[in-house]
Design a protein around this motif. Structure first.
Motif, PDB file in Angstrom:
ATOM      1  N   GLY A 187       0.827  -1.209   0.000  1.00 53.16           N
ATOM      2  CA  GLY A 187       0.000   0.000   0.000  1.00 53.16           C
ATOM      3  C   GLY A 187       0.857   1.252   0.000  1.00 53.16           C
ATOM      4  N   SER A 188       0.201   2.396   0.108  1.00 50.02           N
ATOM      5  CA  SER A 188       0.959   3.647   0.068  1.00 50.02           C
ATOM      6  C   SER A 188       0.401   4.650   1.077  1.00 50.02           C
ATOM      7  CB  SER A 188       0.897   4.228  -1.341  1.00 50.02           C
ATOM      8  OG  SER A 188      -0.460   4.349  -1.731  1.00 50.02           O
ATOM      9  N   ASP A 189      -0.303   4.143   2.089  1.00 53.10           N
ATOM     10  CA  ASP A 189      -0.945   5.019   3.055  1.00 53.10           C
ATOM     11  C   ASP A 189       0.036   5.390   4.173  1.00 53.10           C
ATOM     12  OD1 ASP A 189      -2.535   6.343   4.820  1.00 53.10           O
ATOM     13  OD2 ASP A 189      -3.884   4.655   5.234  1.00 53.10           O
ATOM     14  N   GLY A 190       0.609   6.581   4.067  1.00 49.17           N
ATOM     15  CA  GLY A 190       1.568   7.046   5.068  1.00 49.17           C
ATOM     16  C   GLY A 190       0.981   7.061   6.477  1.00 49.17           C
ATOM     17  N   THR A 245       1.077   5.275  12.090  1.00 45.61           N
ATOM     18  CA  THR A 245       0.420   4.622  13.232  1.00 45.61           C
ATOM     19  C   THR A 245       1.276   3.467  13.753  1.00 45.61           C
ATOM     20  OG1 THR A 245      -1.699   5.199  12.280  1.00 45.61           O
ATOM     21  CG2 THR A 245      -1.720   3.490  13.965  1.00 45.61           C
ATOM     22  N   ILE A 246       1.811   2.668  12.842  1.00 45.40           N
ATOM     23  CA  ILE A 246       2.647   1.546  13.287  1.00 45.40           C
ATOM     24  C   ILE A 246       3.930   2.080  13.944  1.00 45.40           C
ATOM     25  CG2 ILE A 246       3.886  -0.557  12.588  1.00 45.40           C
ATOM     26  CD1 ILE A 246       0.834  -0.816  12.461  1.00 45.40           C
ATOM     27  N   ARG A 247       4.523   3.106  13.328  1.00 44.09           N
ATOM     28  CA  ARG A 247       5.731   3.712  13.930  1.00 44.09           C
ATOM     29  C   ARG A 247       5.441   4.169  15.364  1.00 44.09           C
ATOM     30  NH1 ARG A 247       6.635   9.438  11.807  1.00 44.09           N
ATOM     31  NH2 ARG A 247       4.777   9.576  13.125  1.00 44.09           N
ATOM     32  N   ASN A 248       4.335   4.900  15.518  1.00 40.92           N
ATOM     33  CA  ASN A 248       4.000   5.402  16.857  1.00 40.92           C
ATOM     34  C   ASN A 248       3.700   4.260  17.822  1.00 40.92           C
ATOM     35  OD1 ASN A 248       4.264   7.819  15.596  1.00 40.92           O
ATOM     36  ND2 ASN A 248       2.070   8.303  15.528  1.00 40.92           N
ATOM     37  N   ASN A 308       9.607   5.326  -2.307  1.00 50.06           N
ATOM     38  CA  ASN A 308       9.112   6.697  -2.301  1.00 50.06           C
ATOM     39  C   ASN A 308       7.582   6.772  -2.382  1.00 50.06           C
ATOM     40  OD1 ASN A 308      10.144   9.198  -1.926  1.00 50.06           O
ATOM     41  ND2 ASN A 308      10.176   9.709  -4.116  1.00 50.06           N
ATOM     42  N   LYS A 309       6.922   5.621  -2.297  1.00 44.14           N
ATOM     43  CA  LYS A 309       5.455   5.626  -2.398  1.00 44.14           C
ATOM     44  C   LYS A 309       4.783   6.260  -1.191  1.00 44.14           C
ATOM     45  CE  LYS A 309       3.046   1.952  -3.826  1.00 44.14           C
ATOM     46  NZ  LYS A 309       2.798   0.506  -4.063  1.00 44.14           N
ATOM     47  N   TYR A 310       5.481   6.318  -0.078  1.00 47.17           N
ATOM     48  CA  TYR A 310       4.944   6.979   1.124  1.00 47.17           C
ATOM     49  C   TYR A 310       6.130   7.589   1.876  1.00 47.17           C
ATOM     50  CZ  TYR A 310       6.760   2.958   3.668  1.00 47.17           C
ATOM     51  OH  TYR A 310       7.597   1.999   4.182  1.00 47.17           O
TER      52      TYR A 310
END
Ligand code: GLA
Ligand code: CA
Length: 792
Positions: A200-203, A208-211, A233-235
């Motif tokens: 996917g490409s949803d930043g 959310t996962i990073r946080n 570079n997609k997100y």
């Protein structure tokens, strides 16, 4: 009961050496103790360990693929190969097999694994997921997520997925956050998700996962994400380092070109440098030559680029843990040898020495390259017969009634086999039954007699039922192979997931009113309803045998005479077997064997040709017995394009990377043909295509989920696994190649795909191979798209 009293062939020298080494090792390694806190940060184009430049030389190991008793041996092998770091995934689905029941003990004690890495003077990179891919059932996601009918994974769409992910990350961090380097441990980096851009490409999802990774407790370690040079570079994701994954033999400068333009001051790292590749059932064994592999590794070292070898040692996907790829659906073999530098049994290969010889020239201050630890002892077991058996149909567990067909997950079953039973009315005419979504293999019985075997890989879904004056008992025994672990097909329920229909008049009618029998994979279940006898049996059955050992050691169980199923030794699940190969042996770790009597249990849902096994000293990983030709062309079959008009034609340029072609106008059709007229190099007869994508009206790619190769004029399936379906497996490192060993047929080369439905196409994209070789890169091409099938 067969008692096997034969002596074992033990390599005595190796044995003494092992003991000696073990004694020595006890003196060399001080017990693990916490170190003083350190730092690991991003500098200018380099990583900084305690403020000093540091090139990561990491080895990927998977703790569930190695028996716990061997963890340290494999870690020491990695160190001796020249590594300073071990990289691991966390496998959510082994730790939370039931919602909210977490297990980090014994074989699942990942903190202990990380401490062993530290004890051996190495750093650790942790990749907690939630999704990991790794050719592992559902890419590491727990199957019970699928009990939610509308589950969406790896996305913000489903709050349930996010909540479950956060819970797991918290539990994982309880185990591992204390081992971050800033706390005196050895964990230098923690990964966020895995190759998300392939999905996917949803930043926002990645944020959310990073946080969640941070708030779970991984709040000090440097975070990173991994993607590909074509899609990173997609997100965007702030505060997280970016690394790239690519395969043996890649052109390093090309791989990092765009990355360096976008991140001119970032350190460079290949977070997965693929040492080999994984095997699929029924497909040739994958290898990557030492030369192809080592050259690009040297290129990275010369440029001080950090890397992780995926895999340094692959090990085994024991039990039911092997996953699958789709499209086309293709399950993973049990062995995860991966053609890696350290073989499945922990054996040292030619690739190991090539890496060690290279890396000894690039050691950093204060590093010494230790000798490899002694290899583990190997034993052989003379052939013996499993002469107790219990036919499946005579040993059914209690049944459950259901009006409509439902998948395995609805019965709270994660893996294994499921039997669907019903009665069908008498009929003077022949009928057919049609199964919608068979996952993944079935044997069909009428009144107890086998009438068909269906295989999802071939798209089988129809069975002919003979005319009958009486009503008939219909049994469909379905065996689940791995859940899809990569791409959009990851929601992959097992059993029969939609319906079963039968001919009625000129149409079809859904069959209702079933009794279902569940056969999960745990060892205790296998003994719960089974009554063994020494009777000769045919059809699906359990087989049991005993064998005596004077000494234990690793061995490879030869199951080449068996059909399809699973093996347990002393209660340990060794994994799946399937006569189609390529693996004909299953790895048996010596630590699961005992001096004296051992028990072997085999469930074969097909039919063994003889109920015998033996323990071999070497694995058989490359003997394929395909049940159908591997080629997508019948002998003498020739595509006739004489009356066809291409929708597009032209020439590609010689450079690497994706090439996009827009049509003058949109065209519709279901049958797609790619014709390669020439190669970039004059007189090169080959065609190679890594990926082909079709662009829909909205400018987005069409998902290839229903695509099927109808025809390819030529495919290399002997020297390498380069079949035509590799053009839509969405893996950039795999490619279709016309025959390159033996006869090398010349241009034109044709590939014909049934898209499964009529679609509107506004253009297409072609990705040439991305290794250093350029053979077969397409120059002249024509594209055809039609509603009707092509003529032969
Ligand atoms: C990707 C994934 C890994 C693994 C490899 C192929 O890089 O990140 O988990 O699936 O492909 O072996
Ligand atoms: Ca591919």
């Amino acid at each position: 009961m067969t008692l096997n009293k034969h002596a074992l062939y033990i390599n005595a020298r190796l044995f003494i050496f092992t003991i000696l080494f073990a004694v020595l090792a006890m003196h060399v390694h001080a017990p693990a103790r916490a170190q003083s806190p350190g730092t690991f940060t991003l500098g200018n184009k380099e990583f900084l360990l305690n403020g000093k430049p540091f090139v990561i030389r990491a080895a990927e190991l998977h703790y569930p693929r190695i028996p716990k008793e061997y963890w340290e041996h494999r870690i020491q092998l990695c160190k001796a190969m020249g590594m300073n770091t071990v990289c691991i995934y966390l496998f959510w689905n082994i730790h939370e097999q039931k919602p909210d029941v977490y297990d980090f003990s014994g074989q699942n004690d990942v903190a202990e694994f990380v401490r062993l890495v530290q004890k051996n003077g190495m750093y650790c990179i942790v990749r907690p997921g939630p999704y990991v891919c790794a050719e592992w059932d559902m890419g590491g996601l727990p199957w019970w997520l699928l009990k939610k009918k509308d589950i969406a994974v790896r996305s913000m769409e489903d709050p349930y997925f996010i909540t479950r992910t956060q819970k797991f990350l918290k539990e994982a961090a309880k185990q591992l956050a204390p081992l971050q380097i800033q706390n005196g441990g050895n964990i230098i980096m923690v990964q966020v998700e895995n190759e998300y851009a392939t999905f996917g490409s949803d930043g926002r999802y990645m944020e959310t996962i990073r946080n969640s990774v941070r708030s779970a407790g991984f709040d000090k370690a440097q975070l990173f994400r991994c993607d590909w040079s074509s899609n990173f570079n997609k997100y965007q994701l702030d505060g997280v380092a970016t690394t790239l994954n690519f395969g043996a033999g890649s052109n390093i400068d090309n791989q990092f070109k765009k990355f360096q333009e976008i991140y001119p001051t970032a350190p460079l790292m290949c977070s997965e440098y693929w040492t080999g590749w994984f095997d699929h059932w029924g497909k040739p064994h994958e290898t990557r030559s030492v030369n192809t592999f080592i050259g690009s590794l040297k290129d990275m070292m010369d440029r001080k680029i950090s890397f992780s070898l995926y895999m340094a040692h692959g090990g085994t996907s024991f039990g039911q843990w092997g996953g699958a790829n789709a499209p086309p659906y293709s399950a993973m073999a049990t062995s995860y040898d991966y053609n890696a530098p350290v073989g499945e049994q922990g054996n040292i290969t030619e690739k190991f020495f090539a890496v060690r010889d290279l890396l000894k020239n690039y050691l950093q201050e204060g590093e010494i390259l230790p000798d490899p630890p002694a290899e583990k002892r190997v034993i052989t077991i003379p052939e013996f017969e499993l002469n107790e058996s219990a036919p499946l149909f005579e040993n059914l567990p209690p049944g459950k009634r259901t009006e409509t067909i439902r998948p395995m997950e609805d019965f709270d079953q994660g893996w294994g086999r499921i039997l669907y039973r019903t009665t069908i009315a008498a009929s003077a005419a022949k009928r057919k039954i049609v199964i919608t979504e068979l996952h993944d293999w079935a044997s069909v019985f009428i009144d107890g007699k086998p009438i068909a075997k269906l295989d999802r890989r071939r798209g089988d879904n129809t069975v002919e039922i003979p005319a009958s004056q009486t009503k008939l008992r219909l049994d469909i025994l379905v065996e689940a192979t791995g859940r899809v672990n990569y791409g959009k097909a990851i929601i992959d329920r097992k059993g029969i997931t939609e319906k079963v229909e039968i001919t009625e008049g000129s149409g079809l009618k859904e069959i209702k009113d079933w009794t279902v029998y569940n056969f999960p994979v745990d060892y205790n279940f296998q003994n719960k309803y089974t009554r063994f006898s020494s009777r000769q049996v045919t059809g699906p059955a359990w087989y049991r045998g005993k064998f005596i050992l004077r000494e234990t050691g690793d061995t490879f169980l030869d199951v080449s005479t068996w059909g399809k199923g699973m093996v347990w030794v002393n209660g340990h699940n060794l994994g799946r077997f399937w006569k189609i190969g390529p693996q004909q042996t299953l790895f048996v770790p010596g630590v699961w064997l005992k001096k004296g009597e051992n028990e072997l249990l085999i469930l074969d849902v097909d039919q063994p040709s003889s109920a015998k096994v033996a323990g071999l000293a070497k694995p058989i990983l490359d003997k394929i017995n395909p049940d159908a030709s591997l080629l997508s062309r019948f002998i003498g079959q020739n595509l006739d394009l004489s009356n066809e008009v291409p929708v597009s034609k032209g020439e590609f340029g010689p450079e690497e990377g994706w090439k996009t072609i827009k049509f003058d106008k949109a065209h519709t059709g279901r049958f797609f043909c790619f014709e390669a007229l020439s190669a970039q190099q004059a007189n090169d007869p080959l065609t190679t295509v890594a990926e082909l994508e079709l662009i829909g009206d909205d400018g987005n790619n069409l998902a290839p989920l229903k695509w099927k190769v109808v025809y390819a004029d030529s495919e290399e399936v002997t020297a390498s696994n380069s079949s035509a379906d590799k053009v839509f497996d969405t893996q950039e490192s795999t490619f279709w190649q016309s025959q390159s060993s033996g006869a090398k047929p010349s241009h034109p080369h044709h590939l014909l795909i049934d898209l499964g439905e009529v679609v509107s196409v506004s253009g297409f994209r072609y990705l040439p191979r991305s290794d250093k070789k350029t053979g077969g890169m397409v120059k002249g091409y024509r594209i055809y798209l039609k509603n009707a099938a092509f003529k032969f």
